[in-house]
Design a protein around this motif. Sequence first.
Motif, short mmCIF file in Angstrom:
data_model
loop_
_atom_site.label_atom_id
_atom_site.label_comp_id
_atom_site.label_asym_id
_atom_site.label_seq_id
_atom_site.Cartn_x
_atom_site.Cartn_y
_atom_site.Cartn_z
N ALA A 1 -15.39 -30.43 28.13
CA ALA A 1 -16.98 -30.13 28.51
C ALA A 1 -16.88 -28.87 27.77
O ALA A 1 -15.97 -28.45 27.11
CB ALA A 1 -17.16 -29.96 29.92
N ALA A 2 -18.03 -28.27 27.70
CA ALA A 2 -18.13 -26.81 26.94
C ALA A 2 -19.03 -26.04 27.59
O ALA A 2 -20.28 -26.48 28.35
CB ALA A 2 -18.74 -27.11 25.65
N VAL A 3 -18.93 -24.81 27.60
CA VAL A 3 -20.01 -23.89 28.25
C VAL A 3 -20.68 -23.33 26.83
O VAL A 3 -20.20 -22.90 25.91
CB VAL A 3 -19.10 -22.57 28.92
CG1 VAL A 3 -20.00 -21.63 29.25
CG2 VAL A 3 -18.35 -23.03 29.96
N GLN B 1 -22.19 -27.86 29.39
CA GLN B 1 -22.66 -29.12 28.77
C GLN B 1 -21.65 -30.05 28.76
O GLN B 1 -20.43 -30.01 29.29
CB GLN B 1 -22.95 -28.76 27.46
CG GLN B 1 -23.95 -27.81 27.07
CD GLN B 1 -25.20 -28.18 27.50
OE1 GLN B 1 -25.57 -29.33 27.22
NE2 GLN B 1 -26.08 -27.23 28.11
N VAL B 2 -21.95 -31.55 28.86
CA VAL B 2 -20.98 -32.60 29.09
C VAL B 2 -19.97 -32.71 27.84
O VAL B 2 -18.93 -33.34 28.12
CB VAL B 2 -21.70 -33.87 29.30
CG1 VAL B 2 -22.40 -33.73 30.65
CG2 VAL B 2 -22.56 -34.37 28.30
N SER B 3 -20.22 -32.36 26.75
CA SER B 3 -19.30 -32.41 25.72
C SER B 3 -19.44 -31.25 24.55
O SER B 3 -20.76 -30.61 24.75
CB SER B 3 -19.40 -33.76 24.85
OG SER B 3 -20.65 -33.72 24.37
N MET B 4 -18.64 -31.01 23.60
CA MET B 4 -18.86 -30.08 22.51
C MET B 4 -19.98 -30.55 21.79
O MET B 4 -20.82 -29.48 21.38
CB MET B 4 -17.38 -29.77 21.70
CG MET B 4 -16.46 -29.00 22.47
SD MET B 4 -16.97 -27.45 22.55
CE MET B 4 -17.10 -26.66 20.99
N ALA C 1 -11.62 -27.86 30.04
CA ALA C 1 -11.59 -29.08 30.96
C ALA C 1 -12.61 -29.42 31.77
O ALA C 1 -13.27 -28.60 32.44
CB ALA C 1 -10.26 -29.19 31.51
N SER C 2 -13.22 -30.55 31.81
CA SER C 2 -14.47 -30.91 32.71
C SER C 2 -14.02 -30.79 34.00
O SER C 2 -15.02 -30.48 35.01
CB SER C 2 -14.93 -32.36 32.29
OG SER C 2 -13.93 -33.30 32.66
N ALA C 3 -12.72 -30.69 34.37
CA ALA C 3 -12.27 -30.51 35.74
C ALA C 3 -12.72 -28.92 36.33
O ALA C 3 -12.92 -29.00 37.52
CB ALA C 3 -10.99 -30.79 36.18
N VAL D 1 -14.81 -15.26 22.98
CA VAL D 1 -15.08 -15.66 24.14
C VAL D 1 -13.62 -16.22 24.87
O VAL D 1 -12.95 -16.95 24.14
CB VAL D 1 -15.98 -16.83 24.26
CG1 VAL D 1 -16.26 -16.98 25.96
CG2 VAL D 1 -17.01 -16.46 23.95
N GLU D 2 -13.32 -15.92 26.06
CA GLU D 2 -11.95 -16.44 26.41
C GLU D 2 -12.55 -16.79 28.26
O GLU D 2 -13.27 -16.12 28.79
CB GLU D 2 -11.06 -15.16 27.01
CG GLU D 2 -9.98 -15.01 25.88
CD GLU D 2 -8.97 -13.81 26.22
OE1 GLU D 2 -8.55 -14.01 27.57
OE2 GLU D 2 -8.84 -13.04 25.29
N LEU D 3 -12.15 -17.97 28.01
CA LEU D 3 -12.43 -18.61 29.74
C LEU D 3 -10.95 -18.68 30.60
O LEU D 3 -10.03 -18.57 30.01
CB LEU D 3 -12.73 -20.16 29.83
CG LEU D 3 -14.14 -20.50 29.14
CD1 LEU D 3 -14.28 -22.01 29.09
CD2 LEU D 3 -14.90 -19.94 30.11
N GLY D 4 -11.17 -18.18 31.88
CA GLY D 4 -10.04 -18.11 32.66
C GLY D 4 -10.38 -18.39 34.07
O GLY D 4 -11.71 -18.77 34.38
N ASP D 5 -9.46 -18.72 34.86
CA ASP D 5 -9.47 -19.19 36.33
C ASP D 5 -10.19 -17.85 37.04
O ASP D 5 -9.66 -16.84 36.77
CB ASP D 5 -8.09 -19.69 36.96
CG ASP D 5 -7.73 -20.91 36.37
OD1 ASP D 5 -8.72 -21.79 36.00
OD2 ASP D 5 -6.73 -21.12 36.41
#
Length: 96
Positions: free
Chosen positions: A5-7, A30-33, A62-64, A84-88
């Motif tokens: 998925a994508a933010v 979003q559901v996909s890039m 990851a969509s999860a 941008v960095e994504l993390g938990d």
Amino acid sequence: MEQIAAVLLLVGCNAEMSTCREIPVPEPVQVSMDACETARPLAMRLAGAGETKLFSTCVPMASAKGKSSVSLAWALTRGGQLSVELGDSNNLVAAR
């Protein structure tokens, strides 16, 4: 294999680039890039009224993770690129 998925992230800055802020979008995940890249131009047009300079990007995830909390850290490089960095997001803190 996990679906990706994508933010969608929008950041607006003043003319001097001294003040920047994240601009909320109605559907940031979003559901996909491909869906994210398609949504970017309209999101920028709708958000552009109050900001002199706009930056946007689509960040794969990851969509999860979309069903749990994630943290998002962004910065603008000297070259005007949105990094941008994504993390938990394990530790959520509420403040008043």
